[in-house]
Design a protein around this motif. Structure first.
Motif, PDB file in Angstrom:
ATOM      1  N   VAL A   3       2.082  -4.182   3.360  1.00  0.00           N
ATOM      2  CA  VAL A   3       1.059  -3.447   4.111  1.00  0.00           C
ATOM      3  C   VAL A   3       0.014  -2.881   3.153  1.00  0.00           C
ATOM      4  N   LEU A   4       0.457  -2.358   2.009  1.00  0.00           N
ATOM      5  CA  LEU A   4      -0.487  -1.814   1.023  1.00  0.00           C
ATOM      6  C   LEU A   4      -1.397  -2.897   0.452  1.00  0.00           C
ATOM      7  N   ALA A   5      -0.898  -4.133   0.343  1.00  0.00           N
ATOM      8  CA  ALA A   5      -1.727  -5.225  -0.172  1.00  0.00           C
ATOM      9  C   ALA A   5      -2.927  -5.467   0.735  1.00  0.00           C
ATOM     10  N   ALA A  31      -3.882   1.645  -4.174  1.00  0.00           N
ATOM     11  CA  ALA A  31      -3.125   2.879  -3.938  1.00  0.00           C
ATOM     12  C   ALA A  31      -2.066   3.130  -5.011  1.00  0.00           C
ATOM     13  N   LEU A  32      -1.516   2.086  -5.591  1.00  0.00           N
ATOM     14  CA  LEU A  32      -0.454   2.241  -6.587  1.00  0.00           C
ATOM     15  C   LEU A  32      -0.948   2.008  -8.013  1.00  0.00           C
ATOM     16  N   GLY A  33      -2.225   2.016  -8.213  1.00  0.00           N
ATOM     17  CA  GLY A  33      -2.766   1.868  -9.565  1.00  0.00           C
ATOM     18  C   GLY A  33      -3.431   0.525  -9.760  1.00  0.00           C
ATOM     19  N   SER A  34      -4.072   0.407 -10.921  1.00  0.00           N
ATOM     20  CA  SER A  34      -4.834  -0.805 -11.210  1.00  0.00           C
ATOM     21  C   SER A  34      -3.919  -2.010 -11.460  1.00  0.00           C
ATOM     22  N   TRP A  35      -2.744  -1.766 -12.059  1.00  0.00           N
ATOM     23  CA  TRP A  35      -1.816  -2.873 -12.321  1.00  0.00           C
ATOM     24  C   TRP A  35      -1.367  -3.527 -11.011  1.00  0.00           C
ATOM     25  N   MET A  36      -1.023  -2.702 -10.024  1.00  0.00           N
ATOM     26  CA  MET A  36      -0.584  -3.238  -8.739  1.00  0.00           C
ATOM     27  C   MET A  36      -1.734  -3.926  -8.011  1.00  0.00           C
TER      28      MET A  36
END
Length: 198
Positions: free
Chosen positions: A101-103, A109-114
């Motif tokens: 869902v976050l994708a 939302a979870l940082g630049s790496w994610m």
């Protein structure tokens, strides 16, 4: 007058010697059966008289399976560990669903790496979301069904009435088998408490 030879009257005379042989065989078989029965009776007499408890223990020992296969041991261990396994499966599927869902909603939302990981998925984001939905539905079904079975088992076993316990005994034993060895021990204790033999 000279002795006359006996006249054959029918084919029955030819069969008479064969019948006599058959009768001898039947008598011999009957004697063997009688001897076997006498030997069994002697063996029973030779055995010492056992108490009721000893006879019950001996019967239980005879009825126990000699050994269990690896597959049976695996299934038994799985039944004992089913709740933590389903809980872990539910947790993993929940994490996958949230990430899917976050994708779509907020990739950063979870940082630049994610966010970079989500960008690498590219067109597969939709499959990631569909997989997450299927996983969460499957895991929640298994987990909630197991919790419902445990709740039903606890309600059925907690009865104070022997009649209710006996009436629901088949369902109780089935649930206990599905839930694991601890529940089987609970059922055995309740049977002992109610003085139920089977």
């Amino acid at each position: 007058m000279p002795a006359r030879d006996r006249i054959k009257q029918s084919s029955e005379d030819e069969d008479e010697p064969a019948r006599e042989d058959e009768e001898e065989e039947v008598e011999a078989d009957g004697n063997e059966a009688e001897e076997a029965e006498e030997e069994e009776e002697e063996e029973e007499e030779e055995e010492p008289l056992l108490s009721r408890r000893e006879r019950a223990e001996a019967a239980r020992a005879r009825s126990r399976p000699v050994g269990r296969t690896r597959w049976q041991r695996f299934k038994s261990k799985f039944r004992d560990l089913r709740l933590p396994i389903y809980a872990a499966f539910f947790t993993v599927s929940l994490v996958v669903f949230i990430l899917a869902v976050l994708a779509y909603v907020r990739p950063n939302a979870l940082g630049s790496w994610m966010e970079d990981q989500f960008k690498q998925l590219g067109n597969y984001k939709s499959w990631f979301l569909i997989g997450g939905i299927l996983l969460i539905l499957t895991a929640s079904y298994y987990y909630l069904a197991l919790i419902a079975k445990r709740r039903e088992f606890n309600v059925l076993v907690a009865t104070k009435s022997k009649g209710d316990f006996v009436r629901n005994q088949d369902r109780i034993e089935r649930l206990a088998f599905e839930l694991g060895s601890q529940e089987l021990e609970v059922v055995a204790a309740r049977k002992k408490e109610f003085r139920i033999r089977h």
